[in-house]
Motif scaffolding. Structure first.
Motif, PDB file in Angstrom:
ATOM      1  N   ILE A 128     -12.246  27.331  20.563  1.00  0.00           N
ATOM      2  CA  ILE A 128     -11.045  26.615  21.040  1.00  0.00           C
ATOM      3  C   ILE A 128     -10.770  25.412  20.157  1.00  0.00           C
ATOM      4  CG2 ILE A 128     -10.147  25.156  22.907  1.00  0.00           C
ATOM      5  CD1 ILE A 128     -11.373  27.199  24.871  1.00  0.00           C
ATOM      6  N   TYR A 129     -11.802  24.600  19.894  1.00  0.00           N
ATOM      7  CA  TYR A 129     -11.608  23.414  19.051  1.00  0.00           C
ATOM      8  C   TYR A 129     -11.165  23.810  17.641  1.00  0.00           C
ATOM      9  CZ  TYR A 129     -13.570  20.305  22.581  1.00  0.00           C
ATOM     10  OH  TYR A 129     -13.786  19.588  23.724  1.00  0.00           O
ATOM     11  N   HIS A 130     -11.740  24.868  17.120  1.00  0.00           N
ATOM     12  CA  HIS A 130     -11.350  25.346  15.789  1.00  0.00           C
ATOM     13  C   HIS A 130      -9.872  25.753  15.790  1.00  0.00           C
ATOM     14  CE1 HIS A 130     -11.544  27.239  11.870  1.00  0.00           C
ATOM     15  NE2 HIS A 130     -11.027  28.344  12.409  1.00  0.00           N
ATOM     16  N   SER A 131      -9.466  26.505  16.811  1.00  0.00           N
ATOM     17  CA  SER A 131      -8.066  26.941  16.912  1.00  0.00           C
ATOM     18  C   SER A 131      -7.133  25.749  17.050  1.00  0.00           C
ATOM     19  CB  SER A 131      -7.894  27.884  18.100  1.00  0.00           C
ATOM     20  OG  SER A 131      -8.661  29.054  17.915  1.00  0.00           O
ATOM     21  N   LEU A 132      -7.520  24.779  17.862  1.00  0.00           N
ATOM     22  CA  LEU A 132      -6.688  23.588  18.035  1.00  0.00           C
ATOM     23  C   LEU A 132      -6.581  22.793  16.734  1.00  0.00           C
ATOM     24  CD1 LEU A 132      -7.849  22.441  21.587  1.00  0.00           C
ATOM     25  CD2 LEU A 132      -5.639  23.452  20.970  1.00  0.00           C
ATOM     26  N   ASP A 133      -7.675  22.725  15.976  1.00  0.00           N
ATOM     27  CA  ASP A 133      -7.629  22.057  14.667  1.00  0.00           C
ATOM     28  C   ASP A 133      -6.665  22.758  13.723  1.00  0.00           C
ATOM     29  OD1 ASP A 133      -9.328  19.911  15.163  1.00  0.00           O
ATOM     30  OD2 ASP A 133     -11.128  21.004  14.497  1.00  0.00           O
ATOM     31  N   LEU A 134      -6.659  24.092  13.741  1.00  0.00           N
ATOM     32  CA  LEU A 134      -5.721  24.851  12.912  1.00  0.00           C
ATOM     33  C   LEU A 134      -4.273  24.558  13.314  1.00  0.00           C
ATOM     34  CD1 LEU A 134      -7.470  28.347  12.706  1.00  0.00           C
ATOM     35  CD2 LEU A 134      -7.203  26.672  10.852  1.00  0.00           C
ATOM     36  N   ILE A 135      -4.015  24.523  14.613  1.00  0.00           N
ATOM     37  CA  ILE A 135      -2.664  24.210  15.108  1.00  0.00           C
ATOM     38  C   ILE A 135      -2.267  22.804  14.679  1.00  0.00           C
ATOM     39  CG2 ILE A 135      -1.285  23.787  17.195  1.00  0.00           C
ATOM     40  CD1 ILE A 135      -2.983  26.076  18.513  1.00  0.00           C
ATOM     41  N   LYS A 136      -3.179  21.864  14.811  1.00  0.00           N
ATOM     42  CA  LYS A 136      -2.911  20.475  14.418  1.00  0.00           C
ATOM     43  C   LYS A 136      -2.549  20.381  12.927  1.00  0.00           C
ATOM     44  CE  LYS A 136      -5.373  16.078  14.073  1.00  0.00           C
ATOM     45  NZ  LYS A 136      -6.664  15.419  14.362  1.00  0.00           N
ATOM     46  N   GLU A 137      -3.302  21.058  12.081  1.00  0.00           N
ATOM     47  CA  GLU A 137      -3.029  21.037  10.644  1.00  0.00           C
ATOM     48  C   GLU A 137      -1.677  21.657  10.331  1.00  0.00           C
ATOM     49  OE1 GLU A 137      -4.625  19.352   8.224  1.00  0.00           O
ATOM     50  OE2 GLU A 137      -5.741  18.592   9.949  1.00  0.00           O
ATOM     51  N   GLU A 138      -1.342  22.757  10.982  1.00  0.00           N
ATOM     52  CA  GLU A 138      -0.053  23.393  10.756  1.00  0.00           C
ATOM     53  C   GLU A 138       1.085  22.482  11.235  1.00  0.00           C
ATOM     54  OE1 GLU A 138       0.725  26.045   8.937  1.00  0.00           O
ATOM     55  OE2 GLU A 138      -1.415  26.099   8.466  1.00  0.00           O
ATOM     56  N   MET A 139       0.879  21.785  12.328  1.00  0.00           N
ATOM     57  CA  MET A 139       1.901  20.848  12.824  1.00  0.00           C
ATOM     58  C   MET A 139       2.127  19.720  11.799  1.00  0.00           C
ATOM     59  SD  MET A 139       3.091  22.028  15.648  1.00  0.00           S
ATOM     60  CE  MET A 139       4.037  20.652  16.248  1.00  0.00           C
ATOM     61  N   LYS A 140       1.054  19.244  11.198  1.00  0.00           N
ATOM     62  CA  LYS A 140       1.170  18.209  10.167  1.00  0.00           C
ATOM     63  C   LYS A 140       1.980  18.721   8.979  1.00  0.00           C
ATOM     64  CE  LYS A 140      -3.079  15.595  10.904  1.00  0.00           C
ATOM     65  NZ  LYS A 140      -4.398  15.271  10.323  1.00  0.00           N
ATOM     66  N   ASN A 141       1.772  19.980   8.622  1.00  0.00           N
ATOM     67  CA  ASN A 141       2.451  20.568   7.469  1.00  0.00           C
ATOM     68  C   ASN A 141       3.950  20.773   7.696  1.00  0.00           C
ATOM     69  OD1 ASN A 141       0.078  20.662   5.988  1.00  0.00           O
ATOM     70  ND2 ASN A 141      -0.435  22.721   6.684  1.00  0.00           N
TER      71      ASN A 141
END
Length: 144
Positions: A128-141
Motif C-alpha cells: 500500500i505504501y509503495h503504491s501510494l508513493d507511486l501515486i504521489k510521484e505521478e501527481m508531482k509530475n
C-alpha cells in the motif's frame, strides 16, 4: 470502475477534512476561511516557499496573495521570514498553530492507516505504501 476508486477516496477525504475543519466554525477564534485553508495547505505542500514562488505557482497577483498571507500571519498560521540571501524576499514558514490545525484536519487519514495496520500484514501495508508513493510521484509530475 477501478479508476474512480482514487477519486472516491479523495472525495471522502475532502469531505472529512472540511467537516473537521469547519465544525463549530462560529465558536473558534481565528478560523480559516475556505480560501485561506487552501492557501495554507499549498504553502505546506511547497515546504517553505517564498512569496514570489507562491505568486508564480498560483497565478495570483502579488497584492492578492500578500493580502491572504498577511491575514494568515495575523491569524497565527504563517510567519514571514526574511531571506538571508535576498533581503527583499520572504520565506513562508508554518507555525505550531498550523501544525495543530493539520493534525485535526488529517486525523481521519491517521485513523484509516491505523485500522489498516490492524487488519493487514506488514507485507500488504508495504505494498500500500509503495503504491501510494507511486501515486504521489505521478501527481508531482503532473505539475511539471
Amino acid at each position: 470502475m477501478k479508476k474512480t476508486v482514487l477519486e472516491d477516496i479523495i472525495t471522502m477525504a475532502n469531505i472529512n477534512f472540511y467537516t473537521k475543519i469547519y465544525s463549530g466554525f462560529e465558536k473558534r477564534e481565528a478560523t480559516l476561511t475556505y480560501t485561506e485553508s487552501m492557501v495554507v495547505n499549498i504553502i505546506d505542500s511547497l515546504e517553505r516557499p517564498t512569496v514570489n514562488e507562491l505568486v508564480r505557482i498560483l497565478g495570483i497577483s502579488q497584492p492578492n496573495i500578500s493580502y491572504k498571507i498577511n491575514t494568515l500571519v495575523a491569524k497565527g498560521y504563517v510567519e514571514k521570514v526574511q531571506s538571508k540571501e535576498d533581503g527583499r524576499e520572504f520565506i513562508l514558514k508554518l507555525t505550531d498553530r498550523f501544525k495543530a490545525y493539520k493534525k485535526i484536519a488529517f486525523s481521519s487519514i491517521s485513523q484509516v492507516i491505523d485500522r489498516l495496520e490492524e487488519k493487514l500484514s506488514q507485507e500488504e501495508m508495504d505494498h500500500i505504501y509503495h503504491s501510494l508513493d507511486l501515486i504521489k510521484e505521478e501527481m508531482k509530475n503532473i505539475n511539471n
